[in-house]
Design a protein around this motif. Structure first.
Motif, PDB file in Angstrom:
ATOM      1  N   GLN A 289       0.783  -1.119   0.024  1.00 56.99           N
ATOM      2  CA  GLN A 289      -0.052  -0.258   0.047  1.00 56.99           C
ATOM      3  C   GLN A 289       0.628   0.962   0.131  1.00 56.99           C
ATOM      4  OE1 GLN A 289      -2.420  -1.264   3.106  1.00 56.99           O
ATOM      5  NE2 GLN A 289      -3.584  -1.554   2.469  1.00 56.99           N
TER       6      GLN A 289
ATOM      7  N   ASP B 162      -5.392  -1.460  -6.570  1.00 58.69           N
ATOM      8  CA  ASP B 162      -6.245  -3.055  -6.703  1.00 58.69           C
ATOM      9  C   ASP B 162      -5.831  -3.381  -7.795  1.00 58.69           C
ATOM     10  OD1 ASP B 162      -6.395  -0.639  -8.389  1.00 58.69           O
ATOM     11  OD2 ASP B 162      -8.538  -0.439  -7.797  1.00 58.69           O
ATOM     12  N   ARG B 163      -4.543  -3.073  -8.093  1.00 55.06           N
ATOM     13  CA  ARG B 163      -4.176  -3.265  -9.404  1.00 55.06           C
ATOM     14  C   ARG B 163      -2.849  -4.718  -8.779  1.00 55.06           C
ATOM     15  NH1 ARG B 163      -4.058   1.228 -13.938  1.00 55.06           N
ATOM     16  NH2 ARG B 163      -2.329   0.031 -14.530  1.00 55.06           N
TER      17      ARG B 163
ATOM     18  N   ASP C 238      -4.057 -10.749  -2.395  1.00 56.94           N
ATOM     19  CA  ASP C 238      -5.444 -11.688  -1.326  1.00 56.94           C
ATOM     20  C   ASP C 238      -4.252 -12.645  -1.185  1.00 56.94           C
ATOM     21  OD1 ASP C 238      -6.504 -10.026  -2.802  1.00 56.94           O
ATOM     22  OD2 ASP C 238      -8.183 -11.216  -4.585  1.00 56.94           O
TER      23      ASP C 238
END
Length: 308
Positions: free
Chosen positions: A240, A251-252, A256
């Motif tokens: 981040q 977000d790219r 996860d």
């Protein structure tokens, strides 16, 4: 141009909540909360009773293409974070090659870039194949056990999980073509990860940014051209912060797997690649970037740009 022919991974079903590892990792309750809430590290993959050979064989067994092309494999490379992972005279790589019918392939271990060695092994494989017949292949495997304290935790940064990956590499191919590779080495980080964590964390961002920008530049691209970043799974907050500094959408970045697997040594890139493929996040022609950092006796910051 070096290309990935096929990729497979193995992650054990057994996962351990980070709270249950506090004792063996010598973590205080505050450090456990820091890992879970701040770094987003929740569970750690572990394979109790499995050996390094078991992990490697499990990943290779998921390479459906291997039996048909076994005769074309000229090189087998084991990318490792740690120079020594089993006691002498055990040799998991030699045993794996014998069991897989790859006895005639040249097999060796690649180390010295710590957790960034997976990218180094891809580069080495491509260079070796450049001098072989056009249809020759290299098998690159990665996977280690969290067998000592240093192989279980990166102080204040991450926790190691167990798993493995295997990929077939060819000199030229129609997909997942390697466009550029950049690796920056910092010999001044001689064991600072454990003796001076603050200094390493302070300069980590700039060093990894430099490798990413160098790879993108060498590929003749801009950061906006990168459809997806496959990171090393050290923690979420590090990515981040890095994305804010380089102006890239977080977000790219495929983050996860961080809470589910923790940092699976040199296999992170391939674990994330499998996830991206399974979710349809990569379309033909997409350019994507793989990034990794490794620290031990010195530090290495690496990035590769591929075209899917």
């Amino acid at each position: 141009m070096t290309a990935l022919e096929a990729v497979a991974t193995y992650l054990p079903e057994h996962r351990v909540p980070i709270e249950e590892l506090a004792g063996e990792l010598d973590l205080t309750p505050m450090q456990v909360r820091l890992f879970r809430r701040f770094h987003k590290l929740s569970d750690v993959c572990r394979a109790p009773g499995a050996t390094p050979l078991d992990l490697l064989l499990a990943a290779v067994s998921n390479l459906d293409d291997l039996p048909a092309v076994r005769h074309r494999v000229r090189y087998v490379l084991w990318a490792r974070t740690f120079p020594v992972v089993v006691p002498y005279p055990l040799n998991p790589l030699e045993t794996m090659c014998r069991l897989l019918g790859l006895d005639k392939a040249v097999a060796f271990t690649v180390t010295h870039h710590a957790c960034a060695t997976g990218l180094l092994a891809i580069d080495v494989a491509g260079r070796l194949l450049a001098g072989s017949e056009p249809d020759a292949l290299a098998l690159v495997v990665a996977g280690e056990k969290a067998f000592t304290y240093d192989a279980r935790v990166v102080p204040e940064t991450s926790v190691f999980g167990e798993g493995a990956s295997a990929c077939l590499v060819r000199h030229e191919g129609p997909r997942d073509r390697l466009l550029a590779y950049a690796a920056g080495q910092r010999g001044d980080f001689d064991d600072e990860v454990t003796t001076d964590v603050g200094r390493f964390q302070e300069e980590y961002q700039a060093a990894l940014m430099a490798a990413i920008r160098a790879a993108v530049d060498r590929a003749g691209l801009a950061l906006d051209d990168i459809a997806l970043v496959l990171p090393h799974n050290v923690n979420v907050v590090a990515w981040q912060r890095l994305c804010r500094r380089i102006g890239y959408p977080v977000d790219r970045v495929l983050l996860d797997n961080v809470p589910l697997t923790a940092h699976v040594f040199c296999a992170d890139a391939f674990v994330n690649y499998q996830t991206a493929r399974a979710r349809g996040l990569l379309r033909p022609g997409d350019r994507y970037l793989v990034a990794a950092a490794g620290a031990g006796r010195g530090a290495t910051f690496s990035a590769m740009v591929f075209e899917h």
